[in-house]
Design a protein around this motif. Structure first.
Motif, PDB file in Angstrom:
ATOM      1  N   ILE A 236       0.783  -1.312   0.150  1.00 36.12           N
ATOM      2  CA  ILE A 236      -0.004   0.126   0.202  1.00 36.12           C
ATOM      3  C   ILE A 236       0.787   1.136  -0.171  1.00 36.12           C
ATOM      4  CG2 ILE A 236      -1.632   1.278   1.309  1.00 36.12           C
ATOM      5  CD1 ILE A 236      -2.908  -1.254   2.173  1.00 36.12           C
ATOM      6  N   ALA A 237       0.563   2.036  -0.812  1.00 35.23           N
ATOM      7  CA  ALA A 237       1.440   3.472  -1.115  1.00 35.23           C
ATOM      8  C   ALA A 237       0.313   4.549  -0.733  1.00 35.23           C
ATOM      9  CB  ALA A 237       2.037   3.686  -2.170  1.00 35.23           C
ATOM     10  N   ARG A 238       0.712   5.300   0.209  1.00 36.64           N
ATOM     11  CA  ARG A 238      -0.518   6.453   0.476  1.00 36.64           C
ATOM     12  C   ARG A 238       0.115   7.771   0.632  1.00 36.64           C
ATOM     13  NH1 ARG A 238      -4.210   6.704   6.064  1.00 36.64           N
ATOM     14  NH2 ARG A 238      -5.604   8.065   5.355  1.00 36.64           N
ATOM     15  N   VAL A 239      -0.641   8.872   0.102  1.00 38.42           N
ATOM     16  CA  VAL A 239      -0.366  10.189   0.575  1.00 38.42           C
ATOM     17  C   VAL A 239      -1.710  10.619   1.193  1.00 38.42           C
ATOM     18  CG1 VAL A 239      -0.142  12.609  -0.366  1.00 38.42           C
ATOM     19  CG2 VAL A 239       1.163  10.793  -1.459  1.00 38.42           C
ATOM     20  N   PRO A 240      -1.624  10.846   2.541  1.00 37.35           N
ATOM     21  CA  PRO A 240      -2.868  10.923   3.224  1.00 37.35           C
ATOM     22  C   PRO A 240      -3.643  12.514   2.593  1.00 37.35           C
ATOM     23  CG  PRO A 240      -1.212  10.531   4.888  1.00 37.35           C
ATOM     24  CD  PRO A 240      -0.532  10.621   3.335  1.00 37.35           C
TER      25      PRO A 240
END
Length: 570
Positions: A236-240
């Motif tokens: 999982i890759a995330r930029v909140p």
């Protein structure tokens, strides 16, 4: 004296019940607090505290050692034999002092200075907080990275305070909140337990809403296949607050991982997005082949090629240059470059982006990719995944075998060329016919024939009688029509011919024999109208056309009846 004793004892009991700390621990904390506070004010004195909750005892003593007289005697903690005997007489105790005895003089807590009392309270609160944190740590240390649904208590400039359970508070710092999200006090939200601190003067339970694990836990809650390990989240890759990219894989044939995660009408993924302040979530199927995985990760942007500059090692990650057309560049980079950062995280690579023109100018030789739309690539994946589930055969052989094969998917040349690219794909195989489907179709056809046949017999009889009458009338005026043929009649005949040619096609093939019975009963309007001239015969023409129209209506009603039965059967 007695009142203050009872106040202290009641305080110990209340604190023990509120903080869920054993009473003996609270007693030890209070003893240490009194001793430390008193010694800080009178460092040369020796203090002893005796507390017994069961016996309602609360005493403070100054401790003295009996010594031989000498010049620099310490008056705070030492007594001579003479001073010790005088003390025994004052308390009416018949005892002769000797060197080495320990004498305890009681102190009245009410006579303690306010400074000492304040210091005692301060030390006591700090030590109780440490004890409470230790208790919380033991209870919650195994709950790190767990999902919790809790109510927001309040928020201030430092962060947000969350009521976890029974008045126990968790803390959410501003850096752990989703950007532009406002958590309203009194409402419940999902949080992830980020950390449980053992030694802390503040809040031992630290929460977060920006972790990738929070997205994973929310998905596991929505997707049963993740709990059963049918589908696995690889990364999982995330930029909140902006976007999350999820890489998934299926461990069971016939289960499409991306569609399963998204759910019917995107219900599952929308539920997760709603709990994350409507953050955008993209699901990508993991692939061991780096090229295919790169294409899917960059989607919907269509890249032209790539070049692996350096493989991963202990010093740096894998380095890749992505070649993308100028019109696809904004889509690949995303807002503030967030999309390309997500791609780099998911691929675990250091990426650089260049246009084909820039790559040509820098003389970069890269792997060119075939220009295909996202839908074309998805279609290829579906065929590859389900190549063992479907049976296809050449379209040229379909016609001759259509009666004996029911579960066969006909493909044309363009599709077959695509299938031939798939390894071990059996192109000319046949599936075992589905006997249950055959029986169902035959049942519907037989039912339709039974319903339509009585109508057909009645209609055919009426048509035959009407046709004989009309033909007799037309034959009687044949000579007149040949002599008086007019342009109006010719146009009428052409119109009728056109209407006949554009008649609605049949909706099915299995009832061809029944349809032929109706078609054979119709008289050819065009053949009779060739000699039609007299205006007086227009009524006969209209009557004849009306009869044919009625027969077509019967035909259409049969179509509708057949379709309804098929729908009910499905």
């Amino acid at each position: 004296m007695k009142n203050i004793d009872m106040n202290f004892l009641n305080l110990i009991i209340a604190i023990s019940d509120e903080k869920k700390i054993p009473r003996d621990n609270v007693v030890d904390v209070l003893k240490n607090s009194i001793i430390k506070a008193y010694i800080k004010e009178y460092p040369e004195e020796l203090i002893e505290v005796n507390i017994d909750i069961d016996k309602n005892i609360f005493n403070i003593y100054s401790v003295f050692n009996v010594v031989e007289p000498y010049d620099d005697i310490n008056d705070y903690c030492e007594l001579t034999i003479e001073e010790a005997n005088k003390y025994f007489k004052s308390i009416k105790k018949e005892q002769n002092a000797k060197v080495g005895d320990v004498i305890k003089k009681p102190l009245n807590p009410e006579l303690l200075s306010s400074k000492i009392v304040e210091h005692i309270v301060q030390i006591f609160k700090q030590n109780i907080a440490v004890q409470a944190n230790n208790q919380i740590y033991e209870q919650w240390k195994d709950k790190i990275n767990q999902l919790i649904y809790a109510e927001v208590e309040k928020n201030d400039n430092h962060g947000i305070y969350v009521n976890l359970e029974n008045g126990l508070m968790g803390f959410l710092s501003n850096k752990d909140t989703i950007p532009n999200e406002k958590l309203i006090p009194g409402q419940k939200y999902y949080f992830l337990i980020k950390e449980v601190k053992q030694q802390s003067s503040g809040w031992p339970i630290v929460l977060t809403r920006t972790s990738e694990i929070l997205v994973k836990k929310l998905l596991e809650q929505e997707v049963p296949e993740l709990q059963d390990n049918i589908i696995e989240i690889i990364d999982i890759a995330r930029v909140p607050g902006f976007k999350t990219k999820i890489s998934v894989i299926s461990h069971q044939a016939g289960i499409e991982p991306c569609g399963t995660i998204i759910g019917p009408k995107a219900s599952r993924i929308q539920s997760v997005s709603m709990n994350l302040n409507y953050e955008r979530i993209e699901v990508i199927e993991y692939n061991d082949d780096f090229e295919s995985y790169l294409i899917d990760t960059c989607s919907p942007a269509q890249i032209s090629g790539y070049k692996v500059v350096a493989e991963a090692n202990e010093e740096h990650k894998k380095q890749v240059i992505i070649i993308v057309p100028s019109n696809q560049l904004p889509l690949l980079l995303g807002k503030l470059g967030n999309n390309i950062r997500l791609i780099s995280k998911l691929l675990n690579c250091d990426t650089d982006v260049k246009t084909p023109e820039a790559a040509a100018a820098e003389q970069i030789n890269y792997n060119h990719l075939e220009a295909k739309s996202t839908h074309e690539r998805k279609f290829e994946k579906v065929l590859l995944r389900n190549k063992g589930s479907y049976v296809v055969y050449n379209k040229n052989n379909a016609q001759s075998n259509s009666d004996s094969q029911d579960n066969v998917h006909v493909i044309d040349n363009s599709t077959s060329s695509l299938l031939n690219k798939i390894d071990s794909f059996d192109y000319d195989t046949w599936s075992v016919s589905n006997e249950s489907n055959k029986k169902t179709k035959k049942t519907i056809e037989k039912s339709n024939e039974n319903k339509v046949q009585p109508k057909l017999k009645h209609t055919q009889k009426a048509i035959k009688m009407n046709n004989m009458d009309l033909l007799q009338k037309l034959q009687s005026t044949e000579a007149t029509r040949l002599e008086n043929k007019t342009t109006q009649d010719i146009e009428l005949v052409e119109t009728l011919k056109k209407n006949k040619d554009t008649k609605k096609p049949k909706k099915w093939n299995k009832t061809k024999n029944i349809s032929k019975q109706i078609d054979n009963s119709k008289i050819s309007v065009s053949s009779i109208m060739d000699s039609f001239t007299d205006t007086d015969q227009e009524s006969i023409l209209n009557q004849l056309n009306e009869e044919n129209q009625n027969r077509e209506d019967i035909d259409d009603s049969y179509d509708d009846s057949y379709d309804d039965l098929n729908d009910k059967q499905d």
